[in-house]
Design a protein around this motif. Structure first.
Motif, PDB file in Angstrom:
ATOM      1  N   ALA A  86       0.866  -1.187   0.000  1.00 37.22           N
ATOM      2  CA  ALA A  86       0.000   0.000   0.000  1.00 37.22           C
ATOM      3  C   ALA A  86       0.895   1.227   0.000  1.00 37.22           C
ATOM      4  N   LEU A  87       2.000   1.095  -0.708  1.00 41.79           N
ATOM      5  CA  LEU A  87       3.007   2.160  -0.765  1.00 41.79           C
ATOM      6  C   LEU A  87       2.618   3.202  -1.811  1.00 41.79           C
ATOM      7  N   ASP A  88       3.380   4.287  -1.843  1.00 42.04           N
ATOM      8  CA  ASP A  88       3.033   5.348  -2.788  1.00 42.04           C
ATOM      9  C   ASP A  88       4.187   5.704  -3.718  1.00 42.04           C
ATOM     10  N   ASN A  89       5.145   4.782  -3.823  1.00 39.35           N
ATOM     11  CA  ASN A  89       6.238   5.051  -4.757  1.00 39.35           C
ATOM     12  C   ASN A  89       6.827   3.739  -5.264  1.00 39.35           C
ATOM     13  N   ILE A  90       7.468   3.844  -6.407  1.00 37.09           N
ATOM     14  CA  ILE A  90       7.875   2.650  -7.146  1.00 37.09           C
ATOM     15  C   ILE A  90       9.096   1.971  -6.509  1.00 37.09           C
TER      16      ILE A  90
END
Lengths: 77, 247
Positions: free
Chosen positions: B133-137
């Protein structure tokens, strides 16, 4: 004839294509790379590349009736 | 009713009232598996808040919530756990409060840290499933590498604008079929933002993958990615053709 589907932000690259769908007529033995040159889409903008719903490569030789899906990177959460 | 009493009821073949509406689909055995399931949710923002809410109501028994960030005004548009009262609070700690308020059967622990190379394996240890549920690659890549090392599945999700994509990576898989390169840490969400329905929809699909993983039912989104674009009502199952496309 090849059907091209541009997704999300890639649609803005070809605003005249309704909902990002367009068709392209290419010489025989054209690759996905050749298609992108033809429709003037930078390969750098594409992360997922699908041909007929299956992941593919820029080197793939396209055949009549193929559907090419071009997807930008999605990274939010 | 305590967690022990709930477990005892399920083991005796009785579905506790709070899970009654799970009975027809998940069943008593499935419910027991969920309650014994250990899931790490990495990120407690847009995707994570919704995933945590759903896993808690489903009765997933152990949750490790990992997030070093704190809530800010710009989270209010979509992050389920963010309220006007808890602005400035760590997201993982806010999640623990929410879980405790909804389901006391769930053993939940907050890890108020960002995932990094030093702490990733330890933070994920003991989990049967990792939810991305992260927000970066780049953090996703680290999570997938860590899940691979630990031999556990990772439920991938990413969103931007009207668009979301979900898949389940099993040991041996990676993100290479999804991201052509890892030189950019962000995707088109920097342009499109993230309105509330999109994380809710992607998170629901992720939670469903967790249920399937923990209960062994249904068909995983494995070696295929569910892509949606609700602007034009597009839902597509995209397949990864060869092992090397996703490994």
């Amino acid at each position: 004839m090849i059907e091209v589907r541009l997704y999300a932000t890639l649609r803005s690259l070809i605003p005249e294509a309704p909902k990002g769908v367009l068709t392209a007529n290419l010489p025989e033995e054209s690759t996905v790379e050749g298609l992108l040159r033809e429709i003037k889409v930078d390969p750098e903008a594409i992360h997922m590349l699908m041909v007929n719903g299956v992941s593919s490569s820029f080197e793939l030789v396209l055949k009549e009736g193929d559907r090419v899906g071009l997807f930008p990177p999605v990274g939010g959460g | 009713m305590s967690r022990q009493e709930t477990l005892a009821m399920l083991k005796a073949g009785i579905m506790p009232a709070r899970y009654q509406r799970n009975a027809g689909t998940i069943g008593i055995c499935g419910q027991l598996r969920l309650l014994e399931g250990k899931v790490a949710v990495v990120g407690a923002g847009g995707l994570g808040g919704n995933v945590i809410e759903l896993l808690t109501r489903l009765g997933v028994g152990y949750l490790k919530i990992i997030d070093g960030d704190v809530f800010a005004d710009h989270n209010l548009n979509r992050q389920l756990l963010c309220t006007e009262e808890n602005l400035g609070m760590n997201k993982a700690e806010a999640a623990v409060k929410r879980v405790a308020a909804v389901n006391s059967d769930v053993v939940v622990e907050a890890f108020p840290y960002y995932l990094n190379e030093e702490n990733a394996a330890e933070l994920l240890s003991g989990a049967a499933v990792a939810v991305d549920a992260l927000d970066n690659i780049l953090s996703r890549r680290l999570l997938s590498q860590t899940a691979e090392k630990l031999g556990i599945p990772m439920v991938y999700g990413a969103i931007a604008g009207f668009t979301g994509q979900v898949t389940t990576l099993l040991p041996g898989d990676s993100l290479v079929g999804i991201y052509k390169s890892f030189k950019d840490n962000k995707g088109i969400e920097t342009v499109l933002g993230n309105p509330a329905p999109t994380p809710a929809l992607a998170a629901a699909l992720q939670a469903q993958e967790v249920v399937k993983l923990l209960t062994g039912t249904g068909e995983l989104l494995h070696k295929e990615l569910l892509y949606f674009d609700t602007e034009f009502n597009i839902f597509e199952r995209l397949k990864f053709s060869k092992q090397e496309d996703i490994t």
